[in-house]
Design an enzyme around this catalytic site. Structure first.
Site, PDB file in Angstrom:
ATOM      1  N   GLY A  16       0.830  -1.209   0.000  1.00 37.31           N
ATOM      2  CA  GLY A  16       0.000   0.000   0.000  1.00 37.31           C
ATOM      3  C   GLY A  16       0.856   1.247   0.000  1.00 37.31           C
ATOM      4  CB  ALA A  17       4.348   1.634  -0.953  1.00 35.37           C
ATOM      5  CB  SER A  18       0.515   4.055  -4.542  1.00 28.29           C
ATOM      6  OG  SER A  18       1.130   3.198  -5.476  1.00 28.29           O
ATOM      7  CB  SER A  69      -3.804   1.836  -7.534  1.00 26.89           C
ATOM      8  OG  SER A  69      -3.844   3.091  -8.148  1.00 26.89           O
ATOM      9  CB  SER A  83      -6.687   0.932  13.149  1.00 28.40           C
ATOM     10  OG  SER A  83      -7.571   2.016  13.375  1.00 28.40           O
ATOM     11  CE1 TYR A 129      -9.147   0.199   8.152  1.00 28.43           C
ATOM     12  CE2 TYR A 129      -9.987   0.980  10.260  1.00 28.43           C
ATOM     13  CZ  TYR A 129      -8.981   0.935   9.318  1.00 28.43           C
ATOM     14  OH  TYR A 129      -7.817   1.605   9.545  1.00 28.43           O
ATOM     15  CE  LYS A 170      -6.368  -1.675   9.425  1.00 32.76           C
ATOM     16  NZ  LYS A 170      -5.010  -1.696   8.894  1.00 32.76           N
TER      17      LYS A 170
HETATM   18  N1  NAD Z   1      -5.454   7.385   7.872  1.00 26.56           N
HETATM   19  C1  NAD Z   1      -5.854   7.065   9.094  1.00 26.56           C
HETATM   20  O1  NAD Z   1      -6.435   7.882   9.816  1.00 26.56           O
HETATM   21  C2  NAD Z   1      -5.572   5.687   9.636  1.00 26.56           C
HETATM   22  C3  NAD Z   1      -5.921   5.416  10.969  1.00 26.56           C
HETATM   23  C4  NAD Z   1      -5.664   4.164  11.492  1.00 26.56           C
HETATM   24  C5  NAD Z   1      -5.070   3.198  10.697  1.00 26.56           C
HETATM   25  N2  NAD Z   1      -4.750   3.467   9.418  1.00 26.56           N
HETATM   26  C6  NAD Z   1      -4.126   2.411   8.630  1.00 26.56           C
HETATM   27  O2  NAD Z   1      -2.983   2.895   7.971  1.00 26.56           O
HETATM   28  C7  NAD Z   1      -2.815   2.199   6.731  1.00 26.56           C
HETATM   29  C8  NAD Z   1      -2.721   3.182   5.579  1.00 26.56           C
HETATM   30  O3  NAD Z   1      -3.866   3.996   5.575  1.00 26.56           O
HETATM   31  P1  NAD Z   1      -4.001   5.289   4.661  1.00 26.56           P
HETATM   32  O4  NAD Z   1      -4.894   6.200   5.398  1.00 26.56           O
HETATM   33  O5  NAD Z   1      -2.663   5.724   4.235  1.00 26.56           O
HETATM   34  O6  NAD Z   1      -4.833   4.655   3.438  1.00 26.56           O
HETATM   35  P2  NAD Z   1      -4.874   5.058   1.878  1.00 26.56           P
HETATM   36  O7  NAD Z   1      -6.196   4.566   1.409  1.00 26.56           O
HETATM   37  O8  NAD Z   1      -4.514   6.495   1.696  1.00 26.56           O
HETATM   38  O9  NAD Z   1      -3.710   4.175   1.263  1.00 26.56           O
HETATM   39  C9  NAD Z   1      -3.837   2.788   1.199  1.00 26.56           C
HETATM   40  C10 NAD Z   1      -3.006   2.284   0.045  1.00 26.56           C
HETATM   41  O10 NAD Z   1      -3.187   0.853  -0.033  1.00 26.56           O
HETATM   42  C11 NAD Z   1      -3.402   0.506  -1.393  1.00 26.56           C
HETATM   43  N3  NAD Z   1      -4.164  -0.735  -1.462  1.00 26.56           N
HETATM   44  C12 NAD Z   1      -5.484  -0.901  -1.230  1.00 26.56           C
HETATM   45  N4  NAD Z   1      -5.830  -2.159  -1.448  1.00 26.56           N
HETATM   46  C13 NAD Z   1      -4.714  -2.829  -1.810  1.00 26.56           C
HETATM   47  C14 NAD Z   1      -4.445  -4.159  -2.173  1.00 26.56           C
HETATM   48  N5  NAD Z   1      -5.422  -5.084  -2.210  1.00 26.56           N
HETATM   49  N6  NAD Z   1      -3.181  -4.512  -2.481  1.00 26.56           N
HETATM   50  C15 NAD Z   1      -2.191  -3.589  -2.475  1.00 26.56           C
HETATM   51  N7  NAD Z   1      -2.389  -2.294  -2.153  1.00 26.56           N
HETATM   52  C16 NAD Z   1      -3.642  -1.923  -1.814  1.00 26.56           C
HETATM   53  C17 NAD Z   1      -4.143   1.685  -1.979  1.00 26.56           C
HETATM   54  O11 NAD Z   1      -4.045   1.700  -3.398  1.00 26.56           O
HETATM   55  C18 NAD Z   1      -3.447   2.858  -1.298  1.00 26.56           C
HETATM   56  O12 NAD Z   1      -2.313   3.287  -2.044  1.00 26.56           O
HETATM   57  C19 NAD Z   1      -4.002   1.242   6.624  1.00 26.56           C
HETATM   58  O13 NAD Z   1      -3.628  -0.029   7.125  1.00 26.56           O
HETATM   59  C20 NAD Z   1      -5.030   1.874   7.537  1.00 26.56           C
HETATM   60  O14 NAD Z   1      -5.949   0.937   8.020  1.00 26.56           O
HETATM   61  C21 NAD Z   1      -4.985   4.691   8.855  1.00 26.56           C
END
Ligand code: NAD
Length: 256
Positions: free
Chosen positions: A12-14, A38, A149, A162, A166
Site C-alpha cells: 500500500g505504498a503508493s 494502483s 489502528s 474494517y 484490524k
Molecule cells: N489514515 C488514518 O487515519 C488511519 C488510521 C488508522 C489506521 N490506518 C491504517 O494505515 C494504513 C494506511 O492507511 P491510509 O490512510 O494511508 O490509506 P490510503 O487509502 O490512503 O492508502 C492505502 C493504500 O493501499 C493501497 N491498497 C489498497 N488495497 C490494496 C491491495 N489489495 N493490495 C495492495 N495495495 C492496496 C491503496 O491503493 C493505497 O495506495 C491502513 O492499514 C489503515 O488501516 C490509517
C-alpha cells in the site's frame, strides 16, 4: 541511515501512510520494494517510484493485490531476485467498507477481510518462510511491522468490517511474535489514530473530523510522517527486545 543495507517490502505504498513509510525508509538507506494495487496517488503528486528513485537507486515498484497469493509470491520472488536478503515487511495496505453490521454486504465483508487480514497473512507467511532460511544479523532474521489502528481496540463508528479486520491484525501480530521469537523473527504493529492523508469522502467529512478532534487529546490530528517514524523505530535495530507490541501513534486517543 538507520536502515542501511536492509531491504524492506512495504504494501500500500503508493499513497498516504504507506508512501510516507517508503520515503522514510528510503531516506534511512533501505532498499525499498514498494507494492500497491494502483499507481495512483490519492493525495496527488508523482508516482511513489519516482519519489523513491529521486532519493536513491535501490527502489522498485511492483503492482499487485496483497489479497492474491500469486501476486504476493511474485512480489517476494522479485524482491529476493533484486536484493537478496529480506529484512523488513510492512503490512500497510488496507481498505474500508464504511457501514455498520446490518448494512454490510457479504461481498464487502469478504473484500475487507481479503485485503486487510488475508493480505497480511499471505505477506507475513511469505516473509517468515524466507526469514527462517536467513542468517541472524543484529540479533534477528527479520522484522514484520503491521499497520493496525486504534479502531479494532475500540469500535470503529460505522466501519464494522474494517474494525474487526484490524482487531484480527493485532492478534496476528502477537501470534507471529510468540511463534517465531525463538527463531529470532520479530513482529510488531503500529496503531495510528486519526491521520490526515489525502483521502477525500468520508475520511474528511466535517462530522468525522469533529469526532476525531473530540477523541484526540493532543491539539492536532496525525500526519503520515508520525506513523512512518514509529514504523522506522520498530523496523530498526533500535527496537531490540520488543516483539508482539502494538505501538499507538494516536495523539492520546486511546488514553482518554
Ligand atoms: N489514515 C488514518 O487515519 C488511519 C488510521 C488508522 C489506521 N490506518 C491504517 O494505515 C494504513 C494506511 O492507511 P491510509 O490512510 O494511508 O490509506 P490510503 O487509502 O490512503 O492508502 C492505502 C493504500 O493501499 C493501497 N491498497 C489498497 N488495497 C490494496 C491491495 N489489495 N493490495 C495492495 N495495495 C492496496 C491503496 O491503493 C493505497 O495506495 C491502513 O492499514 C489503515 O488501516 C490509517
Amino acid at each position: 541511515m538507520r536502515l542501511k543495507n536492509k531491504t524492506a517490502i512495504i504494501t500500500g505504498a503508493s499513497s498516504g501512510i504507506g508512501r510516507a513509510i517508503a520515503v522514510r525508509f528510503m531516506e534511512e538507506g533501505a532498499n525499498v520494494v514498494a507494492v500497491d494495487i494502483s499507481t495512483a496517488v490519492v493525495e496527488g503528486g508523482a508516482p511513489v517510484i519516482e519519489v523513491l528513485s529521486a532519493i536513491g537507486p535501490n527502489a522498485i515498484f511492483i503492482q499487485g493485490d496483497v489479497a492474491r497469493s500469486e501476486d504476493v509470491s511474485h512480489v517476494f520472488a522479485e524482491a529476493q531476485a533484486r536484493f537478496g536478503r529480506l529484512d523488513i515487511v510492512v503490512n500497510n495496505a488496507a481498505i474500508h467498507a464504511p457501514k455498520p453490521l446490518a448494512e454490510t454486504e457479504e461481498t464487502e465483508w469478504d473484500r475487507v477481510m481479503d485485503v486487510n487480514l488475508k493480505g497480511a497473512f499471505l505477506c507475513s507467511r511469505a516473509a517468515v518462510r524466507i526469514m527462517l532460511q536467513q542468517e541472524i544479523v543484529a540479533e534477528t532474521r527479520g522484522r514484520i511491522v503491521n499497520i493496525s489502528s486504534q479502531h479494532g481496540m475500540v469500535s470503529a463508528p460505522g466501519d464494522f468490517a474494517y474494525g474487526v479486520s484490524k482487531a484480527g491484525l493485532v492478534y496476528m501480530t502477537k501470534q507471529i511474535a510468540a511463534d517465531y521469537a525463538a527463531a529470532n523473527i520479530i513482529c510488531n504493529a503500529v496503531a495510528p489514530g486519526k491521520i490526515l492523508t489525502g483521502k477525500s469522502g468520508r475520511a474528511i467529512l466535517p462530522e468525522m473530523l469533529e469526532y476525531s478532534h473530540k477523541r484526540t487529546p493532543m491539539p492536532r490530528l496525525g500526519r503520515p510522517t508520525d506513523v512512518a517514524s514509529a514504523a522506522l523505530f520498530l523496523a530498526s535495530d533500535e527496537a531490540s527486545y520488543i516483539t508482539g507490541h502494538n505501538l499507538l501513534v494516536d495523539g492520546g486517543w486511546m488514553a482518554a
